[in-house]
Every structure is written in C-alpha cells, then in structure tokens.
Design a protein around this motif. Structure first.
Motif: not given
Length: 344
Positions: A144, A147, A318, A321-322, A325-326
């Motif tokens: 993160n 992000y 976003v 979402e990232r 996914e990770r």
C-alpha cells in the motif's frame, strides 16, 4: 526491493506439508485441523481470485481465517487445547465513518478469538482499549506504499534487506533504511529524522548514520519520485562476534537485523508502533485486520461497500482493487512463512 510472491509455489509448500505436518500439528485433532483448514483456505483463495471486489474480501478474509487455524495447530508455543480458536477476536462497527476512519478494535489478550490467538503465537500486539483507524493499519502493508487513502502524513514500512548488510571492517550492523518519506528527506535535519523515528523504536535505537561526525546531517540518497534512503548503523549486541579479530560475521549481522525488522516474503521491514502498543504488528496481522474490516463492510453494509468500489464515485476504489489483487498473491507466501515461524 526484493520480494518473492509466488503464490503457486507457496501453496505447493503448504500442500506438501500436509503429509507430514510440522511441530505440534503432527498428531491427533491438531493434525486433522491443520489439513482441513489449509484445504479450506486454498479453496477460498481460489474462489476469491475469480470474483470481483463486491465479494472477494469476504472470501479472502475467511481463507486467511481458516489458515489461522492451521497456524495455531502447528504452533509449538500452544499446549493442550489452547490452540483452538473461537470467534473472530476483532471487531469493527463504525461503518458510518468515512472509509479511512473506520475503527478497529480487538478482544482482550489471553482470550480465544482468532485474531488474539494468532497474534500471540506471532509475537504481535492487540489493542483492545484504543481503537485503530483503518487508514493507520492500511499504511502498515508494504503493497500500500503507493496507494494512500488520504493526503495525511503517513507512517509506512521502511524497507531493508539482509542482502544489503555491509560486511566492512567494523563492529556494526550497517544497512540501508529505505522509503523514508519525502517530507523528512526535504527537511534534511537531524531533528526531523529523530522526531519521525520515534514511531519506529527499532530504527530509533541506531548508533549512527554518518561516518563524518556526530553533528553531520543525514546523508540521504534521494529518489527521483520523492523520498529516499539512508545508511544507518547499529551496535552489535555485546558478546556477539565470532569472526576474525572478534568482529561479527555476516551471519551474525544478518541475525541481528532479523531481530530488529519484520520479515515479508524475502524482504525485511521496520514497521511503526501504533498508539499504545508495545511493539509493531506482524505483517500477517495487519493484513488480517484490514481484510476483516473490508469483509465485514462488504457483508453487513453492502450498499456502502458498493459505493466504495464504484470507480466513478470513490477515490478509494483503485487502492481497494489493488489491495485485493495483491492479497491473493501475497497471503499464501505469508501464511507459509508464518507456519514455519511458529514451528521452528
């Protein structure tokens, strides 16, 4: 930055362990739970990988929760029936707050809730009295770093590596500390760095960061995208030093670094200590707290969750979402490493 996030290889490690389970998971009901919990965890992660963010946090969290049962089943430190888990051991009910400000609490130390018990075997703190904000725990996760949820000043992991340990002709652990925030690098003063490092006790106890005098300014290596890194030195504990002329060997210096920094898939990170905690959260437990919160939000407040994952309406879509996914790639590696950690 070195990281090894081969989820398939991690699941192979975990599946291979089931024919001869580690540590206390090798007999009786602990062995049965170890095997069944890992099977459920893998199936839940597989399901999470093929659905969208509307439901993936629910599946991912419960996959991690089941893996927690395998971790406690294997743990040497838990005897008798103390390995069994009851309830979540963590709560979050302030979903009316802005997304970054959702509060997270844990149960009392010594209780049987999953979060509390897994935290115990991983030497990770709980914080039942003072709630943590989701944003503060979010920022503890290495993926993160790029992000953020808001524009507030952040306390994020500081990366280092055993491979970068300097094997010079001295009695120090010398290593680069990376990802120091741009605001600290721009300030450029000893005072700004010292104030920042109060949240990172393991880094704050360094002996020096300069070879040119005690009053020298921090000699940062600046990054093109902002922030930077700094070579820092720690004294090797007294009594260590079996190498030539009594100097610490490379292995001894790396072992001291492991005692200072948390592991994360092949890398090492200095993590901040939040609130009234006595030490930093284990990365697996930071993931646990974040995914629990997202899963409860998705499960019990689906309309609100739908707004958070609407890319046309929310600035958090976003990053969410990232993160999800990770989680599919990172967590199997961290779970396999955690089982090794509690079994050794």
């Amino acid at each position: 930055m070195y990281s090894d996030f081969d989820a398939d290889e991690a699941w192979e490690r975990l599946r291979a362990s089931r024919s001869n389970p580690p540590a206390r998971a090798n007999t009786g009901s602990r062995r049965k739970t170890y095997s069944a919990a890992l099977e459920q965890a893998q199936q839940l992660f597989r399901a999470a990988a093929v659905v969208g963010p509307a439901t993936s946090p629910i599946l991912t969290f419960y996959g991690l929760s089941q893996a927690g049962r395998a971790i406690t089943a294997a743990a040497w430190s838990l005897k008798g029936e103390d390995w069994r888990l009851n309830t979540h051991g963590i709560t979050s009910k302030t979903f009316h707050e802005p997304f970054p400000d959702i509060e997270i609490r844990t149960d009392l130390p010594g209780t049987q809730g999953s979060f509390v018990k897994v935290s115990k075997v991983l030497d990770s703190p709980v914080w039942e009295m003072d709630p943590l904000r989701l944003e503060d725990v979010w920022d503890l996760l290495p993926p993160n770093l790029n992000y953020p949820l808001t524009s507030r000043d952040r306390l994020t992991p500081l990366h280092t590596s055993e491979a970068s340990v300097d094997e010079g002709d001295h009695s120090l652990l010398s290593v680069f500390v990376c990802n120091i925030p741009d605001r600290i690098v721009k300030a450029g003063t000893r005072e700004a760095l010292a104030d920042f490092l109060t949240a990172y006790p393991a880094v704050a106890q360094h002996e020096s960061y300069s070879n040119v005098g005690a009053a020298a300014l921090p000699n940062y290596v600046r990054y093109d995208h902002g922030g930077g890194q700094l070579s820092m030195n720690w004294l090797i504990p007294e009594g260590v030093g079996t190498g030539f002329d009594g100097m610490a060997t490379m292995a001894e210096r790396q072992a001291h670094l492991r005692a200072l920094a948390r592991g994360y898939a092949g890398g090492r990170y200095f993590l901040p200590v939040l609130g009234s905690m006595k030490r930093d959260l284990h990365p697996l437990m930071a993931w646990w707290a974040v995914l629990y919160t997202l899963s409860m939000l998705a499960r019990y407040e689906p309309a609100a969750w739908g707004k958070h994952i609407n890319v046309d309406a929310s600035p958090h879509t976003v990053p969410i979402e990232r993160l999800l996914e990770r989680a599919i790639n990172h967590l199997p590696v961290l779970i396999a490493d955690a089982i090794t950690e509690v079994s050794t």
